[in-house]
Design a protein around this motif. Sequence first.
Motif, short mmCIF file in Angstrom:
data_model
loop_
_atom_site.label_atom_id
_atom_site.label_comp_id
_atom_site.label_asym_id
_atom_site.label_seq_id
_atom_site.Cartn_x
_atom_site.Cartn_y
_atom_site.Cartn_z
N UNK A 113 -3.10 11.53 1.72
CA UNK A 113 -3.03 10.21 1.08
C UNK A 113 -4.43 9.59 1.01
N UNK A 114 -4.68 8.91 -0.07
CA UNK A 114 -5.97 8.22 -0.26
C UNK A 114 -5.73 6.72 -0.18
N UNK A 115 -6.38 6.09 0.79
CA UNK A 115 -6.22 4.65 1.02
C UNK A 115 -7.48 3.90 0.66
N UNK A 116 -7.31 2.81 -0.09
CA UNK A 116 -8.39 1.86 -0.30
C UNK A 116 -8.05 0.63 0.52
N UNK A 117 -8.85 0.37 1.54
CA UNK A 117 -8.66 -0.80 2.40
C UNK A 117 -9.62 -1.88 1.98
N UNK A 118 -9.07 -2.99 1.48
CA UNK A 118 -9.91 -4.14 1.12
C UNK A 118 -10.12 -4.96 2.38
N UNK A 119 -11.30 -4.83 2.94
CA UNK A 119 -11.56 -5.33 4.29
C UNK A 119 -11.70 -4.10 5.17
N UNK A 120 -11.08 -4.14 6.33
CA UNK A 120 -11.04 -2.92 7.13
C UNK A 120 -11.99 -2.85 8.29
N UNK A 121 -12.71 -3.94 8.55
CA UNK A 121 -13.65 -3.91 9.67
C UNK A 121 -13.24 -4.83 10.81
N UNK A 122 -12.23 -5.69 10.60
CA UNK A 122 -11.79 -6.61 11.64
C UNK A 122 -10.27 -6.61 11.74
N UNK A 123 -9.76 -6.89 12.88
CA UNK A 123 -8.36 -7.09 13.24
C UNK A 123 -7.38 -6.24 12.43
N UNK A 124 -6.58 -6.84 11.55
CA UNK A 124 -5.53 -6.08 10.87
C UNK A 124 -6.12 -4.96 10.02
N UNK A 125 -7.14 -5.27 9.25
CA UNK A 125 -7.75 -4.25 8.41
C UNK A 125 -8.30 -3.08 9.20
N UNK A 126 -8.90 -3.38 10.32
CA UNK A 126 -9.45 -2.31 11.16
C UNK A 126 -8.32 -1.45 11.74
N UNK A 127 -7.25 -2.11 12.19
CA UNK A 127 -6.12 -1.36 12.74
C UNK A 127 -5.50 -0.44 11.69
N UNK A 128 -5.36 -0.92 10.47
CA UNK A 128 -4.81 -0.09 9.39
C UNK A 128 -5.74 1.09 9.10
N UNK A 129 -7.03 0.81 9.03
CA UNK A 129 -8.00 1.87 8.76
C UNK A 129 -7.96 2.95 9.84
N UNK A 130 -7.95 2.55 11.11
CA UNK A 130 -7.93 3.51 12.20
C UNK A 130 -6.64 4.32 12.20
N UNK A 131 -5.52 3.65 11.91
CA UNK A 131 -4.24 4.37 11.88
C UNK A 131 -4.22 5.39 10.76
N UNK A 132 -4.78 5.04 9.61
CA UNK A 132 -4.82 5.97 8.48
C UNK A 132 -5.72 7.16 8.78
N UNK A 133 -6.86 6.90 9.38
CA UNK A 133 -7.77 7.99 9.74
C UNK A 133 -7.12 8.93 10.75
N UNK A 134 -6.35 8.36 11.70
CA UNK A 134 -5.66 9.17 12.69
C UNK A 134 -4.62 10.08 12.05
N UNK A 135 -4.10 9.67 10.91
CA UNK A 135 -3.14 10.49 10.17
C UNK A 135 -3.82 11.53 9.29
N UNK A 136 -5.13 11.49 9.23
CA UNK A 136 -5.85 12.42 8.39
C UNK A 136 -6.00 11.97 6.95
#
Length: 328
Positions: free
Chosen positions: A1-24
Motif C-alpha cells: 500500500x502507498x500512503x500519503x500522510x499530510x503531516x506525519x511528524x507529530x502526534x496522530x500523523x506520526x503514529x499513523x506514519x510509524x504504523x504504516x511503515x511497520x506494515x511495510x
Amino acid sequence: MRLLMLGGTEFVGRAVTEAALARGWEVTVFHRGHHAAPEGATAVHGDRTAEGGLAALADGEWDVVVDTWSAAPRVVRESARLLAGRAGRYVYVSSGSVYRYPGEAGSDESFPVVDGDPDADATEYAQDKRGGELAAVAEFGAGRTVLARAGLILGRYENIGRLPWWLNRVARGGPVLAPGPRDLDIQYIDVRDLAEWILHAASAGLHGPYNLVSPMGQITMGELLDACTAVAGPDASLRWTDPETVLAAGIEQWMELPVWLAPGELHETMHRTSSRKAIDAGLGTRPVTDTVRDTWEWLRSIGGAAPQRPDRPVVGLAPDKEAKALGL
C-alpha cells in the motif's frame, strides 16, 4: 500500500506514519519541515496555506491519503481536489466535536452535526472539522472518504499535554487532588489504536463516518490515575475529592484537571458516545495501563517535558491552587 500522510511528524500523523511503515507500506510524508519525518518515510516539503504550497504533490499516485488538518476547511478541499484523480481513498481525521451540543449518552454517527463550509477560512474548531469533512467528501465522493471522528486522543507524542500533565504531577509525589467520583467513566482513544484502525479502514475499503473512541463504561477516572501512580508516582497519594468541592474551589474541569469532567451534560457529551460501528468494523482498544505506561516511557525518553502545540492552551492545575483545594 502507498500512503500519503499530510503531516506525519507529530502526534496522530506520526503514529499513523510509524504504523504504516511497520506494515511495510510505502509512505510519503508531506510537511513543512519543522520536524523530522520518521525514518523510512519519504519526506516532501510544502506549506498548505501558502500560494503554490502544494507544488511538491503535483505528481505521484497513492492508495490512500490521511489528513489531520484542523483549521481552514478550504485547505482540505484544495489538497483533496489536487489528489482526487491520483489517490484511491481519503481518510480525514475529524473529531467528535462535530456533533451538536449537548450530546446524548449513547449517541452514534446519526446524531446531528454542526454546520460547516468546505470553502471557509478558519472559524471555530467544530465548524472547521465539519467543513473539512465536507471538503473531503466533495472532492473524493462519499464512497471513497473515511471520516474518522476521534474522541479524546491520548498516548505517546501527545502535544496537548493532558496525560503528560497527570504523569508529571504524580511523579512529583505528595497529595494529589484526584477529581471524583473514582468510578466516573471516561472515554478516549490511544493514538496507536486510532492509527491502526485508520490503516485498516483504508485497506478494507471502508467509507463514511466512524466514532473512534473506547467503548462506553470501559475505563474510569480511578483506573486512569491508578495507572499513572503505578508507573510514575509511587510516592504520590491520590486524594479523591467530590466534584462539588472541586468546582466550588474554582477549578476548571478539563483544562486544569485534564480529561476529567464532572457528572452532567458535558460529561455525557464527551465521555458517553457509542463507538459500536467502529468496533464492529475492526477497532481494538488496549488497556489503560498500556496507554499510560507507553506514554510515560516516551516522556522519560525525551526528558520529561512533552511538546506543546502553539495553537492550544497549556493545561494543568497550579500547585498553589491544588494545595488550597486540598486544605494544605
